[in-house]
Scaffold this motif. Sequence first.
Motif, mmCIF file in Angstrom:
data_model
loop_
_atom_site.group_PDB
_atom_site.id
_atom_site.type_symbol
_atom_site.label_atom_id
_atom_site.label_comp_id
_atom_site.label_asym_id
_atom_site.label_seq_id
_atom_site.Cartn_x
_atom_site.Cartn_y
_atom_site.Cartn_z
ATOM 1 N N ASN A 169 24.009 -35.545 -2.153
ATOM 2 C CA ASN A 169 23.951 -35.281 -0.713
ATOM 3 C C ASN A 169 22.484 -35.150 -0.294
ATOM 4 N N PRO A 170 21.842 -36.259 0.026
ATOM 5 C CA PRO A 170 20.419 -36.232 0.376
ATOM 6 C C PRO A 170 20.071 -35.330 1.562
ATOM 7 N N ASP A 171 21.050 -35.015 2.412
ATOM 8 C CA ASP A 171 20.790 -34.164 3.570
ATOM 9 C C ASP A 171 20.937 -32.676 3.269
ATOM 10 N N ALA A 172 21.327 -32.322 2.066
ATOM 11 C CA ALA A 172 21.506 -30.919 1.700
ATOM 12 C C ALA A 172 20.181 -30.167 1.797
ATOM 13 N N SER A 173 20.263 -28.919 2.217
ATOM 14 C CA SER A 173 19.103 -28.021 2.226
ATOM 15 C C SER A 173 19.236 -27.093 1.024
ATOM 16 N N LEU A 174 18.240 -27.118 0.156
ATOM 17 C CA LEU A 174 18.295 -26.357 -1.092
ATOM 18 C C LEU A 174 17.011 -25.565 -1.267
ATOM 19 N N GLU A 175 17.179 -24.315 -1.669
ATOM 20 C CA GLU A 175 16.025 -23.448 -1.890
ATOM 21 C C GLU A 175 16.209 -22.699 -3.200
ATOM 22 N N VAL A 176 15.166 -22.683 -4.016
ATOM 23 C CA VAL A 176 15.163 -21.933 -5.262
ATOM 24 C C VAL A 176 14.215 -20.761 -5.072
ATOM 25 N N VAL A 177 14.734 -19.539 -5.230
ATOM 26 C CA VAL A 177 13.908 -18.345 -5.110
ATOM 27 C C VAL A 177 13.642 -17.816 -6.517
ATOM 28 N N VAL A 178 12.355 -17.739 -6.848
ATOM 29 C CA VAL A 178 11.904 -17.357 -8.182
ATOM 30 C C VAL A 178 11.290 -15.962 -8.112
ATOM 31 N N TYR A 179 11.765 -15.097 -9.002
ATOM 32 C CA TYR A 179 11.172 -13.754 -9.091
ATOM 33 C C TYR A 179 11.426 -13.201 -10.477
ATOM 34 N N GLY A 180 10.889 -12.016 -10.738
ATOM 35 C CA GLY A 180 11.081 -11.384 -12.046
ATOM 36 C C GLY A 180 10.464 -12.205 -13.164
ATOM 37 N N GLN A 181 11.172 -12.281 -14.258
ATOM 38 C CA GLN A 181 10.659 -12.949 -15.453
ATOM 39 C C GLN A 181 10.636 -14.471 -15.347
ATOM 40 N N ALA A 182 11.173 -15.013 -14.277
ATOM 41 C CA ALA A 182 11.189 -16.473 -14.101
ATOM 42 C C ALA A 182 9.876 -17.019 -13.556
ATOM 43 N N ILE A 183 8.889 -16.162 -13.350
ATOM 44 C CA ILE A 183 7.628 -16.569 -12.730
ATOM 45 C C ILE A 183 6.996 -17.786 -13.403
ATOM 46 N N ASN A 184 7.148 -17.894 -14.718
ATOM 47 C CA ASN A 184 6.529 -19.019 -15.423
ATOM 48 C C ASN A 184 7.088 -20.372 -14.975
ATOM 49 N N LEU A 185 8.248 -20.386 -14.362
ATOM 50 C CA LEU A 185 8.839 -21.635 -13.873
ATOM 51 C C LEU A 185 7.932 -22.320 -12.855
ATOM 52 N N VAL A 186 7.190 -21.549 -12.073
ATOM 53 C CA VAL A 186 6.393 -22.126 -10.989
ATOM 54 C C VAL A 186 4.879 -22.004 -11.187
ATOM 55 N N VAL A 187 4.456 -21.523 -12.348
ATOM 56 C CA VAL A 187 3.024 -21.430 -12.644
ATOM 57 C C VAL A 187 2.588 -22.750 -13.288
ATOM 58 N N ASN A 188 1.560 -23.322 -12.711
ATOM 59 C CA ASN A 188 1.122 -24.671 -13.050
ATOM 60 C C ASN A 188 0.952 -24.930 -14.540
ATOM 61 N N ASN A 189 0.273 -24.088 -15.266
ATOM 62 C CA ASN A 189 0.006 -24.351 -16.686
ATOM 63 C C ASN A 189 1.047 -23.729 -17.618
ATOM 64 N N GLN A 190 2.141 -23.182 -17.063
ATOM 65 C CA GLN A 190 3.174 -22.552 -17.890
ATOM 66 C C GLN A 190 4.548 -23.207 -17.756
ATOM 67 N N SER A 191 4.781 -23.911 -16.678
ATOM 68 C CA SER A 191 6.113 -24.439 -16.390
ATOM 69 C C SER A 191 6.473 -25.616 -17.292
ATOM 70 N N LYS A 192 7.635 -25.520 -17.918
ATOM 71 C CA LYS A 192 8.165 -26.632 -18.705
ATOM 72 C C LYS A 192 8.896 -27.628 -17.801
ATOM 73 N N GLN A 193 9.039 -27.273 -16.534
ATOM 74 C CA GLN A 193 9.733 -28.115 -15.561
ATOM 75 C C GLN A 193 8.763 -28.676 -14.514
ATOM 76 N N LEU A 194 7.501 -28.682 -14.824
ATOM 77 C CA LEU A 194 6.459 -29.066 -13.873
ATOM 78 C C LEU A 194 6.740 -30.417 -13.204
ATOM 79 N N ALA A 195 6.908 -31.456 -13.974
ATOM 80 C CA ALA A 195 7.101 -32.800 -13.405
ATOM 81 C C ALA A 195 8.368 -32.869 -12.549
ATOM 82 N N ALA A 196 9.433 -32.250 -13.028
ATOM 83 C CA ALA A 196 10.699 -32.277 -12.279
ATOM 84 C C ALA A 196 10.575 -31.519 -10.955
ATOM 85 N N ILE A 197 9.887 -30.378 -10.977
ATOM 86 C CA ILE A 197 9.701 -29.601 -9.744
ATOM 87 C C ILE A 197 8.819 -30.383 -8.770
ATOM 88 N N GLN A 198 7.754 -30.980 -9.266
ATOM 89 C CA GLN A 198 6.883 -31.772 -8.399
ATOM 90 C C GLN A 198 7.677 -32.894 -7.733
#
Length: 138
Positions: free
Chosen positions: A53-82
């Motif tokens: 559904n290309p028109d879907a609105s999706l938001e991921v809220v990151v907090y707590g121990q998940a911080i590494n998900l969005v830190v540039n040099n720590q994220s294992k999902q960097l390319a996928a998030i970009q």
Amino acid sequence: MKANILFIMLQLLLYSTAYTQLPNYKVVFDISSKDSVSQQAVVREVELIKNANPDASLEVVVYGQAINLVVNNQSKQLAAIQQLLTKKNVNFKVCAVTMKRNNITADQLIAGIEVVPDGIYEIITKEHEGWGYIKVAH
């Protein structure tokens, strides 16, 4: 006979119009786990939903121990998030309180990540606005 054909055509028109109008699809994902399986899962789910559904609105809220998900040099999902951040109505937001607690500054985040004052407050706000809620955990 003409009346029957007209009636059938009108029904088909109404049916096709109703069928093509997708409901307003809005989901906020809650992730607070440093578990790489959970982090991979949230990214995968956002990608799958956007593909369906290309028109879907999706938001991921990151907090707590998940911080590494969005830190540039720590994220294992960097390319996928970009890649996801290039899509319409996809947002990743990180809690400022979590950032402060972990001595992370905005310039250390993946480009395009938004900072919100409080992750839980962001989630509650979205729920009040009618967004669906999914807690990501394994």
